[in-house]
Write an enzyme that holds these catalytic residues in place. Structure first.
Site, PDB file in Angstrom:
ATOM      1  N   LYS A 372      51.692  -4.417   3.953  1.00 10.31           N
ATOM      2  CA  LYS A 372      50.995  -3.607   2.777  1.00 10.31           C
ATOM      3  C   LYS A 372      49.312  -3.699   2.905  1.00 10.31           C
ATOM      4  O   LYS A 372      48.773  -4.815   3.105  1.00 10.31           O
ATOM      5  CB  LYS A 372      51.382  -4.091   1.522  1.00 10.31           C
ATOM      6  CG  LYS A 372      50.710  -3.405   0.450  1.00 10.31           C
ATOM      7  CD  LYS A 372      51.025  -3.917  -1.019  1.00 10.31           C
ATOM      8  CE  LYS A 372      52.500  -3.590  -1.343  1.00 10.31           C
ATOM      9  NZ  LYS A 372      53.037  -3.887  -2.825  1.00 10.31           N
ATOM     10  N   ASP A 469      56.253  -6.254 -13.893  1.00  6.87           N
ATOM     11  CA  ASP A 469      56.431  -4.725 -13.310  1.00  6.87           C
ATOM     12  C   ASP A 469      57.933  -4.811 -12.914  1.00  6.87           C
ATOM     13  O   ASP A 469      58.153  -3.936 -11.864  1.00  6.87           O
ATOM     14  CB  ASP A 469      55.416  -4.285 -12.227  1.00  6.87           C
ATOM     15  CG  ASP A 469      55.169  -2.733 -12.495  1.00  6.87           C
ATOM     16  OD1 ASP A 469      55.836  -2.206 -13.417  1.00  6.87           O
ATOM     17  OD2 ASP A 469      54.769  -2.327 -11.405  1.00  6.87           O
TER      18      ASP A 469
END
Length: 634
Positions: A372, A469
């Site tokens: 990422k 989340d």
């Protein structure tokens, strides 16, 4: 003052158009109303967006057109044609898209947080009949919120972003009657024709490559009575929006006419696109490859002299003294660059709110990884704290957590290396018809695995980790379809027994605990609330918020609660399950979801209790009635 002069003065005073047609073969010297990213280039191109991210652009003909003779009259016929081109940041990935739009106002949505609203509406007014907006979208992003059919389609939108009619971009050949696909973000110019017949109320949208004549068969040609949508006077123009990736949306030429066919554009006089889009330019670049051998040798000599410098710059990294203690957790940038083949688009797995993710294979070990790339602009102190937290999270060890393997740091960029999850995210299997339907036994195993992973985060490690989340899109599936919690970008750590921290409210709508708006305190209970919404996602096969549903069904938590009160809670299950489910387990998951979504944090179970309920070690208590309202249960 003569009658004629008075008439023209009145038109100018009211801001009405003195003409019902116009033709622009390029936009040099053209007076358009533009805002946001939109503007006219020095070459005469109308550019709706640029390399800025998370923004919109609007361009309108400055005066409104008259579409009705009176409020009760039917809408007059109209026609427009334009040539456009979309040049994306990534060759294989588009952005939010652009529209041709009819609107009662030139002041449309500019909210950069809602990129997928195409610059025509926002989250508040999306779908409202009072918008009086008709838009034809040329969309290059597959947005779940807009219920898009794919990432390369044309749609007709009325008062919102969910297309009433849409089809993959392309045209039907007049030669053989076969449908030919067109890639909207190919960078090649294309021509669109949009025509409305006021007599039979048919709206036609046709698409073709720039130099092909208009196909006889339209791409879209539904019958739509626009009388209640279009007002007497409307503005005509274009909107564009870009998100985490950007695209350049160019309009090369444009014509429009009321009650008649729009004038044809002079294609040969349209301005050229700025890059790689003409055969002349392509030929020139080909010729450059055949320069005299002597020039090539000179270039090779210069390249050889600078090779070491270039290589060092390409693979440069940021190293500070404080990172010495984390050296064992660092990956060399060169290794990650080679693993992802230079971060090529074909290795791109996806793009989220925190950066782009690429699939890679480490050169030496041949281990598959996900890398990422996250942009960082914080101070040195904040970066140090962030890296320290990342390294701490890398010490987490649980079968239901995606393993963080390490990191690499460059100027303005942080690269995080994770274990690769071949089956991607859970939401693709729940919400996308192109994926196989998960049977109930797999769903129940994934639920128990996620619960076990969350219990470990809350209780089983040296510190308390609050994810903040939890949702289906952040649950990844390995080769055995085992669910693992991923994306710790919002996670907060604190010592066991420490007081809850106060921080900014972040997360995803539909998963945010109601007390966050009052206290801003981060506790394990907010993960439990989100886990409740996640249970409903898995059991019901629906997203936490679906604005296109009826008001009573838009918020998933509220909808399940209402069905429980009516005694119809089992009817909320995913219809794709059919009869292939265990009723006792479904009942447990749905009712446990309601317990986790309780408005009072103290009434919610802990993750340890949730794991016990799911494993049938402890029976689930009887539900007590409470009230449901708005975005949460109160």
């Amino acid at each position: 003052m003569t009658a004629k002069v008075f008439f023209w003065a009145l038109l100018l005073t009211l801001g009405l158009s003195a003409s019902d047609e116009f033709t622009y073969n390029g936009f040099n010297g053209v007076n358009l109303s533009v805002d946001g990213l939109a503007g006219i280039t020095s070459d005469g191109l109308l550019r709706l967006t640029n390399a800025t991210r998370h923004a919109t652009g609007h361009a309108f003909y400055p005066s409104p057109m008259r579409f009705k003779k009176s409020q009760v009259d039917k809408v007059l016929s109209f026609s427009t044609t334009f040539v456009f081109a979309i040049i994306p940041e990534h060759q294989m990935l588009g952005s939010s898209g652009f529209t041709f739009v009819l609107s009662p106002s030139k002041e449309l949505a500019k909210d950069s947080a809602d990129d997928y609203f195409l610059g025509i509406v926002n989250m508040t007014n999306n779908g409202n009949a009072s918008n009086h907006i008709l838009a034809v979208e040329f969309d290059t992003w597959d947005s779940p919120e807009a219920e898009d059919i794919n990432d390369n389609h044309v749609g007709i939108d009325i008062n919102g972003i969910i297309s009433n009619y849409s089809k993959p971009a392309g045209f039907t050949s007049d030669d053989d009657g076969k449908f030919q696909n067109l890639t909207l973000f190919s960078g090649e110019p294309m021509q669109a024709w949009i025509e409305y017949n006021g007599t039979n109320t048919q709206l036609s949208v046709t698409l073709a490559p720039m130099w092909k004549p208009k196909p006889k068969i339209a791409l879209l040609s539904p019958t739509i009575n626009l009388s209640s949508i279009i007002l007497d006077h409307m503005y005509v123009g274009f909107t564009g929006a870009v998100g985490i990736t950007y695209s350049y949306y160019y309009i090369l030429g444009w014509s429009f006419e009321m009650d008649a066919r729009a004038p044809e554009l002079n294609l040969s006089s349209l301005p050229l696109l700025p890059q790689n889009l003409t055969s002349l330019e392509k030929k020139r670049k080909t010729l450059l490859l055949w320069l005299p051998l002597t020039l090539l040798l000179v270039l090779l000599t210069v390249a050889g002299a600078t090779l070491v410098v270039v290589r060092k710059k390409r693979f440069s990294e940021m190293h500070d003294d404080w990172e010495l203690e984390f050296e064992s957790n660092r990956f060399p940038y060169e290794q990650l660059y080679k693993a992802t083949r230079g971060f090529k688009d074909k290795c791109l797995l996806g793009i989220g709110g925190f950066g782009s993710v690429y699939r890679g294979v480490l050169p030496a070990s041949k281990v598959e990884v996900a890398v990422k790339r996250v942009a960082v602009h914080e101070s040195k102190k904040e970066v140090k704290e962030f890296v320290a937290e990342i390294v701490s999270l890398g010490k987490l060890r649980h079968r239901n957590l995606v393993q963080l393997l390490g990191y690499c740091r460059r100027k303005g960029e942080l690269l995080l290396v994770y274990e690769y999850m071949p089956n991607g995210s859970l939401d693709k299997f729940l919400f996308y018809e192109t994926k196989q339907t998960l049977d109930w036994s797999l769903r129940f195993q994934i639920i128990k695995g996620v619960a076990s992973g969350l219990q470990y985060l809350h209780e089983g490690w040296d510190q308390v980790v609050i994810h903040r989340d939890i949702k289906a899109s952040n649950i990844l599936l390995d080769g055995d379809m085992k669910g693992k919690i991923a994306d710790f970008g919002l996670a907060k750590l604190h010592d066991h027994g420490a007081a809850p921290q106060s921080t900014n409210v972040v997360g995803t709508l539909g998963f945010l605990a109601p007390e966050l708006a009052r206290t801003c305190k981060v506790t394990t209970s907010i993960d439990v609330f989100a886990f409740g919404a996640f249970l409903f996602e898995v059991a019901c096969g629906r997203r936490a918020i679906e604005p296109n549903k009826q008001e009573s069904e838009q918020v998933l938590v509220d909808w399940v609660f209402a069905n429980w009160k009516m005694g119809t809670i089992h009817e909320t299950k995913d219809p794709r399950l059919g009869e292939d489910y265990v009723l006792e387990e479904l009942d447990l998951v749905l009712k446990l979801g309601l317990f986790c979504s309780h408005p009072l944090p103290s009434a919610r179970p802990s993750m340890r209790q949730i794991t016990q309920y799911l494993n049938r070690d402890v029976p689930l208590p009887e539900m007590l009635p409470y009230h449901c309202h708005g975005d949460g249960i109160f």
